[in-house]
Design an enzyme around this catalytic site. Structure first.
Site: not given
Length: 793
Positions: A286, A391, A312, A215, A441, A288, A473
């Site tokens: 999370r 994005r 993750k 990143k 990224e 999303r 983030k």
């Protein structure tokens, strides 16, 4: 003044003639009058009105330039629909003058790429001009604080950047059209080279991700230079035709689409701290969802929209497993029931069976859904943070070997910790913080030692990208919104460094930086480091990056002018006689337009002209040729009570953000073993020298030493032993200094040599000299009388 000289060197002469710049010289005269009459209140008003008038002129020029670039890119995109597979010579002026007509001609791919490069070149020149104007205004306002009594006061000075804001003129549409052109060119070249078409873009790929990613932070001034390096190789990947949608709705086009994520953690931020510590098995959970493109309300979510449940998991390299991300989708109306554990997953399984999913896929789905739900209940996880951004993804269809995403307008929003009994907070009064940079990224799927594409290496090493490994983030949002609370025990390493200027114009190219600067502090350390390792620059640029050149052609400006005049010529002809064919048009008009099309000699200017001017006049905010401290430590701010994970942060050459490093113990152990070997030999020489001093007897010298002075006959063993002790001490000091110098280099993790350049060479020559002298002495003693014919030899 340095800025005045740098400004004159940075402007493009052709743009300056068109009124594209703030007149710094005239503004400087006003500043000098302000300095002479510091209490005159009329001078700041005069300066403000002058700046505002000049900004209006610059804004008008920028507006016209953007329209011109859009016209060029649109004409090229239409011409790219008629690409020929053969590289036949073509009159580009004729091709572009007939764009949109029934007699459109085919354009070779190489010519299309050449014109796209020319438009990109002119676009980047426009961006540099815009950035220089911003730097000029900032410099003028900074000088006002020195010359005016109260500085630039009043709301009008606070809002001067919003008046005639030329940065608000979007160039996303131009980049999109150029991306389409490059995509068409690459497809035609691929078909000609391989005989088959490439994978179509926009195809949905696998839902399981296993990549290595890096990143970067990119200043908004530098983002166009990064996008311009990407689009010739990777097209913009979208699931919908957002460009057509923007034209239908009449709204501005943007490259990115909104993405929102709600992160879960407990009251003590357990997952946050485990993630920062990089513990094996550290988990992130999370929810999303992907917003509708071109929709201003990013929080808008209907009950039938899909929400992805994601987990993750981080794994260390020694564990033999790779970090991964897994997810599955639910309807928004089912998320609350799923989190409470009241949702039956049988309908989802039936849906998978209807799609002929295998038993293994069904089992993976159930295992993933159970794992996420179990962790939510076991750790009492609540919604704590929301991240939102635009994005833009660049990828060749299903080919995930290279994928680059750019997140802009990144914002972090506090959640309500589940107080509303909903999986996310629906209010509009939540605390919010904006991230100042774009996040790029680079995701690669390749073997550990596989060589990546040269253009990727050039992109990753260019000065426009500031490497921030392991940037998160979620970690940034927690540290920003909750860092002042006693629950946060540590913050990421980049938090105290957010105020560092990472603009590309303020730092040199990575491959042009002397990597030995800044390693050692103090005259002694610098001297010893240079004696041992030398003073030459190291090879800091990879082979692939040195092979890749961005915009290598030197005729971009001439190509741009030629195509621009051809497009204007075609537009004029269509407006004069739209129903006539080119052969029926009056010859006088043809001759007149041909005369107008004759090009004057042009100069190919650099797209980084501003950076070179700043470099020439040393306008960097930091000392580039001196010595900075090797480590960075936080000295203040709201995170002063928190630990900056982890420990001291070494300075990486050519980069602004200092990054924590992991060290292989074998590297330091090898350096220690090198020192021990030298120390062992030095100790042996020293012990032998001490033994000669203590137990030596000069009276036992050979008979041919009788004629030597009595002092040397009596003290020869002492002199010999003392010399051996001195040599041993010098070797010990050398071993220690070399060890310290090499340790500093290993700690800094720079692409420089770690080998001792002079020690082994000196040792080799000393041993050779001793052997030669010994052999010579024996030869002379044994064969000297015979060769010379004298018994006294």
């Amino acid at each position: 003044m340095p800025f005045s000289k740098a400004w004159r060197s940075a402007v493009y002469p052709d743009f300056r003639e068109q009124g594209a710049y703030i007149n710094y010289k005239a503004t400087k005269d006003t500043l000098h009058r302000m300095k002479e009459d510091i209490a005159n209140p009329a001078t700041p008003d005069e300066l403000y009105n002058s700046l505002l008038m000049q900004k209006a002129t610059v804004y008008k020029w920028c507006e016209n330039k953007v329209k011109e670039l859009q016209m060029m890119a649109e004409a090229l995109m239409k011409a790219s629909d008629y690409l020929s597979e053969e590289e036949t010579p073509t009159n580009m002026s004729m091709v572009f003058s007939m764009v949109g007509s029934s007699e459109a001609k085919y354009l070779p791919p190489s010519d299309a790429r050449r014109v796209a490069d020319a438009i990109t070149y002119e676009l980047l020149r426009f961006v540099e001009c815009r950035n220089l104007n911003t730097d000029t205004i900032e410099h003028i306002i900074a000088r006002m604080y020195r010359y005016a009594v109260l500085g630039p006061t009043g709301d009008r000075w606070k809002n001067i950047n919003k008046e005639y804001d030329y940065h608000a003129l979007s160039i996303d549409e131009i980049f999109f059209m150029l991306s389409k052109v490059y995509e068409h060119v690459n497809e035609v070249e691929s078909m000609r080279r391989d005989g088959r078409s490439s994978i179509p873009c926009g195809t949905v790929g696998s839902q399981v991700f296993d990549r290595r990613s890096v990143k970067y932070w990119v200043h908004m001034q530098d983002l166009p230079f990064v996008i311009a390096r990407i689009i010739p190789h990777l097209p913009l990947s979208t699931f919908q035709d957002t460009y057509a949608m923007s034209k239908e709705r009449g709204v501005p086009f943007t490259l990115g689409s909104p993405i929102s994520s709600v992160y879960y953690d407990n009251d003590k931020f357990l997952l946050y701290h485990r993630r920062l510590e990089r513990l094996d098995g550290a988990t992130l959970i999370r929810m999303r969802w992907y917003g509708r493109p071109l929709d201003s309300d990013w929080n808008k979510l209907e009950s039938k929209d899909s929400v992805f449940m994601e987990i993750k998991v981080h794994h260390e390299a020694w564990s033999g497993e790779r970090s991964n991300k897994r997810r599955f989708a639910l309807k928004e109306k089912d998320v609350d029931a799923y989190i409470r554990g009241d949702l039956s997953l049988k309908p989802a399984l039936e849906k998978l069976r209807s799609k002929n999913a295998s038993e293994a896929e069904q089992e993976k789905f159930m295992s993933l859904a159970t794992e996420i739900l179990t962790k939510i209940h076991a750790y009492d996880l609540k919604p704590v943070l929301r991240t939102q951004c635009q994005r833009a993804a660049f990828q060749c269809g299903l080919d995930q070997s290279i994928r680059i995403s750019i997140d802009t307008d990144l914002r972090v929003v506090a959640e309500d910790f589940g107080l509303s009994h909903h999986w996310r907070y629906n209010g509009a009064d939540a605390p919010l913080s904006h991230f100042p940079y774009a996040v790029v990224e680079v995701k690669l799927q390749c073997a550990e030692n596989e060589r990546i594409a040269p253009w990727i290496e050039e992109l990753m090493n260019c000065r426009y990208m500031e490497s921030v490994p392991k940037f998160s983030k979620y970690a940034h949002g927690i540290a920003t919104l909750y860092g002042h609370t006693p629950f946060i025990k540590m913050v990421p390493y980049w938090m105290p460094q957010l105020d560092i200027d990472i603009r590309a114009s303020t730092k040199p190219e990575y491959n042009q930086w002397d990597p030995t600067i800044g390693i050692a502090s103090g005259c002694w350390e610098r001297t010893t480091d240079r004696v041992i390792f030398g003073t030459g620059h190291a090879q800091t640029q990879t082979v692939g990056a040195s092979e890749a050149r961005f915009l290598p052609r030197t005729d971009c400006l001439r190509t741009y002018q030629r195509v621009l005049k051809a497009i204007k010529r075609g537009a004029h002809m269509n407006s004069v006689a739209p129903t006539m064919s080119p052969t029926d048009r009056p010859p006088s008009d043809e001759k007149k337009l041909t005369e107008q099309q004759e090009l004057a000699p042009v100069v190919q200017y650099d797209t980084d002209r501003r950076h070179k001017a700043y470099t020439a006049f040393h306008l960097y905010p930091y000392c580039e040729d001196g010595v900075e401290s090797l480590c960075f430590t936080s000295t203040g701010g709201k995170h002063v009570a928190a630990e900056v994970f982890s420990g001291l942060i070494p300075w990486q050459t050519g980069k602004r953000i200092r990054v924590p490093q992991k060290y292989d113990p074998k590297t330091l152990l090898t350096s220690e073993r090198f020192m021990v070997k030298w120390a062992e030999q030095a100790t042996r020489v020293g012990v032998v020298g001490l033994a000669v001093i203590r137990f030596g007897n000069s009276m036992s010298l050979p008979n041919d030493m009788v004629a030597v002075h009595s002092f040397w006959r009596a003290n020869f063993h002492i002199v010999l032993g003392s010399l051996m002790v001195v040599v041993a001490e010098c070797v010990l000091v050398y071993a220690y200094v070399t060890f310290k110098s090499r340790s500093r280099r290993v700690y800094a993790r720079r692409k420089i040599r770690y080998d001792d350049r002079r020690g082994p060479v000196a040792l080799t020559f000393v041993i050779l000299a001793v052997i030669l002298i010994t052999v010579m002495m024996h030869v002379m003693v044994r064969y000297g009388p015979m060769l010379t014919g004298s018994d006294t030899f």
